[in-house]
Design an enzyme around this catalytic site. Structure first.
Site, PDB file in Angstrom:
ATOM      1  N   SER A   1      -6.283   4.155  -5.551  1.00 30.42           N
ATOM      2  CA  SER A   1      -5.553   5.155  -4.361  1.00 30.42           C
ATOM      3  C   SER A   1      -5.383   6.797  -4.524  1.00 30.42           C
ATOM      4  O   SER A   1      -5.742   7.452  -3.781  1.00 30.42           O
ATOM      5  CB  SER A   1      -4.132   4.503  -4.308  1.00 30.42           C
ATOM      6  OG  SER A   1      -4.387   3.418  -3.546  1.00 30.42           O
TER       7      SER A   1
ATOM      8  N   HIS B   1       0.892  -1.245  -0.094  1.00 35.71           N
ATOM      9  CA  HIS B   1       0.011   0.023  -0.038  1.00 35.71           C
ATOM     10  C   HIS B   1       0.826   1.315   0.148  1.00 35.71           C
ATOM     11  O   HIS B   1       1.948   1.098   0.712  1.00 35.71           O
ATOM     12  CB  HIS B   1      -0.762  -0.137   1.107  1.00 35.71           C
ATOM     13  CG  HIS B   1      -2.116  -0.978   1.093  1.00 35.71           C
ATOM     14  ND1 HIS B   1      -1.980  -2.555   1.035  1.00 35.71           N
ATOM     15  CD2 HIS B   1      -3.383  -0.678   0.938  1.00 35.71           C
ATOM     16  CE1 HIS B   1      -3.207  -2.855   0.846  1.00 35.71           C
ATOM     17  NE2 HIS B   1      -3.848  -1.802   0.815  1.00 35.71           N
ATOM     18  N   PRO B   2       0.352   2.393  -0.656  1.00 31.98           N
ATOM     19  CA  PRO B   2       1.069   3.506  -0.699  1.00 31.98           C
ATOM     20  C   PRO B   2       1.060   4.425   0.766  1.00 31.98           C
ATOM     21  O   PRO B   2      -0.311   4.257   1.351  1.00 31.98           O
ATOM     22  CB  PRO B   2       0.564   4.330  -1.680  1.00 31.98           C
ATOM     23  CG  PRO B   2      -0.778   3.906  -1.811  1.00 31.98           C
ATOM     24  CD  PRO B   2      -0.871   2.408  -1.270  1.00 31.98           C
TER      25      PRO B   2
ATOM     26  N   GLU C   1      -8.778   8.232  -3.887  1.00 33.64           N
ATOM     27  CA  GLU C   1      -9.231   8.103  -2.473  1.00 33.64           C
ATOM     28  C   GLU C   1      -8.490   9.101  -1.738  1.00 33.64           C
ATOM     29  O   GLU C   1      -8.863   9.882  -1.116  1.00 33.64           O
ATOM     30  CB  GLU C   1      -8.951   6.655  -1.795  1.00 33.64           C
ATOM     31  CG  GLU C   1      -9.755   5.607  -2.525  1.00 33.64           C
ATOM     32  CD  GLU C   1      -9.272   4.224  -2.415  1.00 33.64           C
ATOM     33  OE1 GLU C   1     -10.049   3.309  -2.771  1.00 33.64           O
ATOM     34  OE2 GLU C   1      -8.148   3.969  -1.918  1.00 33.64           O
ATOM     35  N   GLN C   2      -7.236   9.166  -2.059  1.00 27.66           N
ATOM     36  CA  GLN C   2      -6.493  10.281  -1.354  1.00 27.66           C
ATOM     37  C   GLN C   2      -6.665  11.636  -1.886  1.00 27.66           C
ATOM     38  O   GLN C   2      -6.817  12.641  -1.271  1.00 27.66           O
ATOM     39  CB  GLN C   2      -4.922  10.145  -1.805  1.00 27.66           C
ATOM     40  CG  GLN C   2      -4.365   8.731  -0.910  1.00 27.66           C
ATOM     41  CD  GLN C   2      -2.725   8.878  -0.686  1.00 27.66           C
ATOM     42  OE1 GLN C   2      -2.007   9.938  -0.394  1.00 27.66           O
ATOM     43  NE2 GLN C   2      -2.351   7.596  -0.432  1.00 27.66           N
TER      44      GLN C   2
ATOM     45  N   PHE D   1       1.115   3.611   7.079  1.00 26.35           N
ATOM     46  CA  PHE D   1      -0.254   3.694   7.748  1.00 26.35           C
ATOM     47  C   PHE D   1      -1.407   3.684   6.672  1.00 26.35           C
ATOM     48  O   PHE D   1      -1.397   4.327   5.651  1.00 26.35           O
ATOM     49  CB  PHE D   1      -0.159   5.055   8.554  1.00 26.35           C
ATOM     50  CG  PHE D   1      -1.394   5.683   8.910  1.00 26.35           C
ATOM     51  CD1 PHE D   1      -2.181   4.884   9.960  1.00 26.35           C
ATOM     52  CD2 PHE D   1      -1.857   6.771   8.373  1.00 26.35           C
ATOM     53  CE1 PHE D   1      -3.034   5.250  10.426  1.00 26.35           C
ATOM     54  CE2 PHE D   1      -3.181   7.175   9.087  1.00 26.35           C
ATOM     55  CZ  PHE D   1      -3.835   6.790   9.875  1.00 26.35           C
TER      56      PHE D   1
END
Length: 193
Positions: free
Chosen positions: A92, A75-76, A95-96, A127
């Site tokens: 991603s 995951h990033p 989402e970010q 995280f």
């Protein structure tokens, strides 16, 4: 130019997919881990959308420790190197981007980089948080600070739960959740009166 995301697959069409098509369609719902969909295929047929999600979550939670850690490490980071390089998956990035993580001021970047570094040093993976469950970046940062107090076992479990929540959101965009059958809707209505 990125490939447009396919429209959600109708629930009824899911049962007609062969293994390769199932994995191609659902493999991306878990970040860089198509093996989850491949293993969940064996649990077919799925009685309903929730059963599909639960089967995929069981694969994640049932994997060995090394595979779970590899999944978490795939995951990033929030607003991390992949975000700056533009190499995150489209999911991603979306989402970010929703919480503004792709366009931060220098002070916020510093705060997130510090959180990311402390978290990775403490637990050995990034995280991970299901951003769709948060209304603000402040809420995400607060969750990160709180999770830094967890012991390793608790946090790994929590991180896997967050992966499953990310997966739930992505799965709902990949496959239209099933609607209750008319007989179950009638039964439900009867039980509520």
């Amino acid at each position: 130019m990125s490939t447009p995301k396919p429209a959600p697959l109708a629930w009824t069409a899911l049962a007609s997919l062969d293994e390769a098509a199932f994995c191609a369609r659902l493999g991306p719902v878990v970040e860089h881990s198509p093996w989850v969909a491949r293993q969940a295929w064996a649990a077919r047929p799925f009685a309903h959308w929730q059963a599909l999600h639960e089967a995929m979550a069981r694969v994640i939670h049932g994997a060995g420790e090394a595979r779970q850690l590899a999944l978490l490490r795939s995951h990033p980071e929030l607003a991390g190197q992949e975000a700056r390089a533009g190499t995150m998956t489209a999911d991603s990035q979306s989402e970010q981007g929703r919480l503004g993580l792709l366009a931060l001021d220098a002070t916020t970047v510093q705060r997130i980089e510090t959180l990311n570094r402390r978290y990775r040093e403490r637990f050995g993976f990034p995280f991970i948080v299901a951003l769709r469950l948060h209304d603000s970046l402040a809420s995400v940062l607060q969750a990160g600070e709180m999770r830094l107090t967890n012991d390793d076992r608790t946090e790994r479990h929590h991180a896997l739960q967050q992966v499953c929540e990310v997966m739930r959101g992505r799965l709902s965009q990949a496959v239209t959740p099933d609607l209750p059958s008319p007989s179950s809707a009638t039964t439900l209505a009867g039980n509520l009166s």
